[in-house]
Structure formats: C-alpha cells, structure tokens
Design a protein around this motif. Sequence first.
Motif, PDB file in Angstrom:
ATOM      1  N   GLY A 177       0.840  -1.197   0.000  1.00 59.12           N
ATOM      2  CA  GLY A 177       0.000   0.000   0.000  1.00 59.12           C
ATOM      3  C   GLY A 177       0.868   1.236   0.000  1.00 59.12           C
ATOM      4  N   PHE A 178       0.213   2.395   0.109  1.00 53.61           N
ATOM      5  CA  PHE A 178       0.937   3.673   0.125  1.00 53.61           C
ATOM      6  C   PHE A 178       0.923   4.263   1.530  1.00 53.61           C
ATOM      7  CE2 PHE A 178      -0.235   3.226  -4.333  1.00 53.61           C
ATOM      8  CZ  PHE A 178       0.952   3.581  -4.962  1.00 53.61           C
ATOM      9  N   LYS A 179       1.971   5.044   1.804  1.00 58.11           N
ATOM     10  CA  LYS A 179       2.068   5.758   3.078  1.00 58.11           C
ATOM     11  C   LYS A 179       2.097   7.242   2.777  1.00 58.11           C
ATOM     12  CE  LYS A 179       3.396   6.769   7.421  1.00 58.11           C
ATOM     13  NZ  LYS A 179       4.486   6.165   8.189  1.00 58.11           N
ATOM     14  N   CYS A 180       1.203   7.984   3.417  1.00 59.34           N
ATOM     15  CA  CYS A 180       1.138   9.431   3.215  1.00 59.34           C
ATOM     16  C   CYS A 180       1.536  10.136   4.512  1.00 59.34           C
ATOM     17  CB  CYS A 180      -0.273   9.835   2.801  1.00 59.34           C
ATOM     18  SG  CYS A 180      -0.491  11.607   2.602  1.00 59.34           S
ATOM     19  N   TYR A 181       2.647  10.866   4.465  1.00 56.72           N
ATOM     20  CA  TYR A 181       3.148  11.596   5.636  1.00 56.72           C
ATOM     21  C   TYR A 181       2.487  12.969   5.697  1.00 56.72           C
ATOM     22  CZ  TYR A 181       6.704   8.111   6.691  1.00 56.72           C
ATOM     23  OH  TYR A 181       7.350   6.944   7.050  1.00 56.72           O
ATOM     24  N   MET A 182       1.285  13.028   6.287  1.00 58.58           N
ATOM     25  CA  MET A 182       0.621  14.325   6.441  1.00 58.58           C
ATOM     26  C   MET A 182       1.404  15.203   7.421  1.00 58.58           C
ATOM     27  SD  MET A 182      -3.387  13.162   6.643  1.00 58.58           S
ATOM     28  CE  MET A 182      -4.113  14.792   6.441  1.00 58.58           C
ATOM     29  N   GLY A 183       2.125  14.568   8.351  1.00 57.95           N
ATOM     30  CA  GLY A 183       2.899  15.312   9.342  1.00 57.95           C
ATOM     31  C   GLY A 183       4.341  14.863   9.345  1.00 57.95           C
ATOM     32  N   ASN A 184       5.194  15.764   9.797  1.00 60.66           N
ATOM     33  CA  ASN A 184       6.626  15.549   9.834  1.00 60.66           C
ATOM     34  C   ASN A 184       7.023  14.594  10.955  1.00 60.66           C
ATOM     35  OD1 ASN A 184       9.112  16.156   8.748  1.00 60.66           O
ATOM     36  ND2 ASN A 184       8.680  18.350   8.820  1.00 60.66           N
ATOM     37  N   THR A 185       7.932  13.678  10.652  1.00 63.35           N
ATOM     38  CA  THR A 185       8.477  12.797  11.681  1.00 63.35           C
ATOM     39  C   THR A 185       9.827  12.290  11.209  1.00 63.35           C
ATOM     40  OG1 THR A 185       7.996  10.902  13.097  1.00 63.35           O
ATOM     41  CG2 THR A 185       7.234  10.753  10.824  1.00 63.35           C
ATOM     42  N   PHE A 186      10.339  11.213  11.821  1.00 61.80           N
ATOM     43  CA  PHE A 186      11.673  10.733  11.469  1.00 61.80           C
ATOM     44  C   PHE A 186      11.778  10.449   9.967  1.00 61.80           C
ATOM     45  CE2 PHE A 186      14.824   7.422  10.793  1.00 61.80           C
ATOM     46  CZ  PHE A 186      15.932   8.045  11.339  1.00 61.80           C
ATOM     47  N   GLY A 187      12.869  10.951   9.366  1.00 63.71           N
ATOM     48  CA  GLY A 187      13.060  10.794   7.930  1.00 63.71           C
ATOM     49  C   GLY A 187      12.744  12.064   7.165  1.00 63.71           C
ATOM     50  N   ARG A 188      12.008  12.953   7.831  1.00 64.36           N
ATOM     51  CA  ARG A 188      11.681  14.258   7.252  1.00 64.36           C
ATOM     52  C   ARG A 188      11.209  14.175   5.805  1.00 64.36           C
ATOM     53  NH1 ARG A 188      12.245  17.784  11.032  1.00 64.36           N
ATOM     54  NH2 ARG A 188      14.008  17.835  12.487  1.00 64.36           N
ATOM     55  N   ILE A 189      10.239  13.338   5.590  1.00 67.05           N
ATOM     56  CA  ILE A 189       9.639  13.243   4.258  1.00 67.05           C
ATOM     57  C   ILE A 189       8.660  14.407   4.104  1.00 67.05           C
ATOM     58  CG2 ILE A 189       8.087  11.849   2.822  1.00 67.05           C
ATOM     59  CD1 ILE A 189       9.461   9.373   4.178  1.00 67.05           C
ATOM     60  N   PRO A 190       8.785  15.204   3.032  1.00 68.45           N
ATOM     61  CA  PRO A 190       7.916  16.377   2.897  1.00 68.45           C
ATOM     62  C   PRO A 190       6.446  15.972   2.873  1.00 68.45           C
ATOM     63  CG  PRO A 190       9.555  16.280   1.118  1.00 68.45           C
ATOM     64  CD  PRO A 190       9.685  15.010   1.884  1.00 68.45           C
ATOM     65  N   SER A 191       5.617  16.738   3.570  1.00 67.79           N
ATOM     66  CA  SER A 191       4.188  16.432   3.613  1.00 67.79           C
ATOM     67  C   SER A 191       3.487  17.076   2.422  1.00 67.79           C
ATOM     68  CB  SER A 191       3.577  16.977   4.902  1.00 67.79           C
ATOM     69  OG  SER A 191       4.242  16.421   6.013  1.00 67.79           O
ATOM     70  N   PRO A 192       2.607  16.329   1.768  1.00 65.83           N
ATOM     71  CA  PRO A 192       1.892  16.911   0.627  1.00 65.83           C
ATOM     72  C   PRO A 192       0.872  17.945   1.093  1.00 65.83           C
ATOM     73  CG  PRO A 192       1.109  14.680   1.059  1.00 65.83           C
ATOM     74  CD  PRO A 192       2.250  14.921   2.007  1.00 65.83           C
ATOM     75  N   SER A 193       0.646  18.948   0.262  1.00 69.57           N
ATOM     76  CA  SER A 193      -0.436  19.897   0.516  1.00 69.57           C
ATOM     77  C   SER A 193      -1.761  19.149   0.385  1.00 69.57           C
ATOM     78  CB  SER A 193      -0.386  21.025  -0.510  1.00 69.57           C
ATOM     79  OG  SER A 193      -0.652  20.481  -1.793  1.00 69.57           O
ATOM     80  N   THR A 194      -2.841  19.768   0.864  1.00 70.25           N
ATOM     81  CA  THR A 194      -4.154  19.137   0.702  1.00 70.25           C
ATOM     82  C   THR A 194      -4.464  18.954  -0.787  1.00 70.25           C
ATOM     83  OG1 THR A 194      -4.840  20.185   2.756  1.00 70.25           O
ATOM     84  CG2 THR A 194      -6.591  19.306   1.367  1.00 70.25           C
TER      85      THR A 194
END
Length: 433
Positions: A102-119
């Motif tokens: 499946g997919f993982k969507c990082y709405m919020g910042n955490t370890f790894g600092r993957i940029p969060s997508p806009s709405t």
Amino acid sequence: ETFDATGLHILPGAIDVHVHFRDPGYTHKEDFESGTVSAAFGGVTTVFDMPNTIPTIADAESLKAKHVIAQSKAHVDYGLYAVIGDDTIDKVPELVEAGIIGFKCYMGNTFGRIPSPSTGAMLEAFEVVAPTGKRISLHAETNSIMERRQQRLTDAGRTDPLAHLASRPAVVAVEAVARAAILAEWTGARIHVLHISSGAELRPLAEAKARGVDITGETCPHYLMLDETDYLRCKGVVRVNPPVREATNHEPLWNGLLDGTIDMIATDHAPHTPEEKTRADIWAVDCGFPGVESQMPLMLTEVAKGRYSVSDYVRWSAVNPAKVWGLYPRKGVIQAGSDADFAFVDLGKTWTLKDEELHSRSKISPWDGREVTGLPVHTMVRGRFVVKDRELVADTKGFGRSVHVIQEMPTPEPKHTDETLAAVVAYRPEAAE
Ligand code: DOR
Ligand code: ZN
Ligand code: ZN
C-alpha cells in the motif's frame, strides 16, 4: 518433525501492519534480519515495512532494491510500503507493478523528514490511487498546527520532556483524520489511520465509517498502556510521534477497539540507538521505540486480566489486518490442514519484558521491566518453524516472502499430522465472530 504444544494455545500469527525496519539506510538502528527475528520471537509472522528508509521508497527502482534486501534477509513474511506525495503521484503505476502492500502518506513531519503533501496534492494522489484499489495509510498529523506550537514552546524556554506532548495536542491528529476522510469520501480512495493516539480521533473516524468511507484504523500498545507520567519515568525514551497522551485517552481507545471503530493493533516499531534516544534535545527527531516483539505479550496480558477474550485479540492482531489488506484467508486464520502462520502461546506464563533480551538491534524501550502474562513459544510461517522453544531455527533467514509474491503462489498442500490438526481445529477465530 515433532514439537511440544502441551498447554499452548494456537493463534494465527500476528500481522503487524506498521513497522520501521530501517533497511536500507539506517541499518545501525535495525535491518531486515534483526527486525524480522524480533517479529518471530513476538509471534508476528507478517510485517508491513514503512518507506522512510534511505533512499525513501518512492519509485520502482528504490522499491525493487528493497525487495532484494528483504527477500535475502527476512525470517517472516512482509509487505513493503511506498510513499505517496507531491513527487510520486506519477509513480503510482510503476510502484503498484513492482509490488507494494500500500501507500504511506506523511501528512505530518516525523523521522526521515519526508515532505508532507499539501491538501491539493493529497486530493490528486487519492484520485490516482483510488482506481488501483491500494490502501493509503496516513501519518495523520497536521504540520501547520504543531510547528506553531513548537515555536511558542521553544520561545517560552520549555526543555522538559512533556513539551513534546504539548507541541502535538490531539487536535493535530483530529484535524488530519477529518481532512483525510473528506478526501477519501470525495475520491473513493481506501485509507487507513495509523497510530490513533487519542479518544478524540474516534469521532471523525466513526463518522466517516458511518458515511460509508472505506476507512480503517489502528492503535498501538503504548497509546493504550502508557500515559503522561511515563515522560518523567523514562524521559526521551517514550518520545514518539504522535505522542503518548494523558491517561484519559485509554478508556476511549479500548472501547474503540471493542466496538470496532478501531480495527486493529499495530506497533509502529521504530528502533533507534540508546545514544539517539537519550539526546538532551527534546526536539530530536529520533522518535519511537521497538515494539514488534512485545505487542503480543502486552496485549495478551489484558486477556489474562479479563479485559477481553483471546478471540478479540486475534481479531485485532490477525483477522482484521488480513481482511483489510486482502490477505484473508491465506493469512489471519488457522486453517485446518493448510500450511499457515501460527503463534503457539503460553497464555498463563507470567514473565518480565527486558530491553536487553529484545532481538531488535534497538534495546531501548519504555517497556523494560514490565510484567506480562502470555509468551509466544513457537512461531511458524507458512508451515515452517522460525522460532521453536524460544530458539531461532537455523536456515530461516531468507524464508520470508513479500505478500505480493505469496498471493501468486499455488495453494499449499496440507502437511499436518492428525495430532497437530486436533490442536489446530480447537481454535477457530471464525467461530468467535
Ligand atoms: O515516532 C515515530 N517514529 N513516528 C513516526 O511516525 C516515524 C517513526 C520512525 O520512523 O522513527
Ligand atoms: Zn507515523
Ligand atoms: Zn511509523
């Protein structure tokens, strides 16, 4: 092959839909070998691994490389997540083709600092993923809320461990769950709310379910069993995103599990080193702790206390995860006569969790010294022992397979003896539903 199951209960192996095995990129914290050995000792036979590795799993190339690593090292079965965000919307077909759970969507910042997508990007992503049928698992926290909070707390000179909780109040998660549910309703995308940490998140979750949104949710043992007093007890070690909250959340979360609003238990197994976990900086990014090995004992302890039945536990640990990700009934059941995934557990065994005894590379967690009742004694993956009598079985490294491969395998031939079958049929989660 003989083994002793006297006095043991046979449960479907647990499916932990949320682990960070750090491979490749952070193998000093964990790798696919240590992570899956830890899983096997915890009665966990399938794990879904998160994409915040180096590189981030965001295209077919990085995904295929992780598949090679996992297939060579895994002792239990696994699924691999890929990131969905601004830069990966056009990568959806190639990622699905290369085999993801499946997919993982990082709405919020955490370890790894993957940029969060806009709405806006999320809406597009949901539109593109919906027709694939793949579920999008959400780290549901809203950056714009917590960034302002963190700034105010920093300005006020807060350096105590509880500042981390103060920077991420429940509304951070509630707002994100509600917003994601609207986007899922609009697009028909299937979504899963990871690590539900507050009672307040249950309202948008339950309301979305009532509207017919294909939305599921998980919580973790630390949100059910730890509270704000644990920040003083074990300082930075308990720091996790989203944070462990006030004890007033426990009862709503237990009730959410019992009434089906929360579908399952996962761990967010997030290993870091002791040096990383004990940094003086309360805003250090090394949040989380290992959990894949302690989940079953912690949750079975509540069975021993009479809070719920072993069938309830099996529903949250195995049946529902298998159903939600389309693995049922190949996984999540005890099928008489088939080669399945089993945890043979001693439900009456009281023992003490010790960090130094964890098989994870990370030996620092908030569970150290906790008394539990319930011990996984043997663990079997697709008919083969991986752990037997609390010992790792030789030559099981590399036996674990991606569930997307397993789904294409022919149905296995029955291999159990009559004697094993008698024990196997004695416990059927279906009968309890
Ligand atoms: O505490 C956390 N740690 N929360 C997350 O969402 C990520 C995880 C990690 O990867 O360390
Ligand atoms: Zn998360
Ligand atoms: Zn996580």
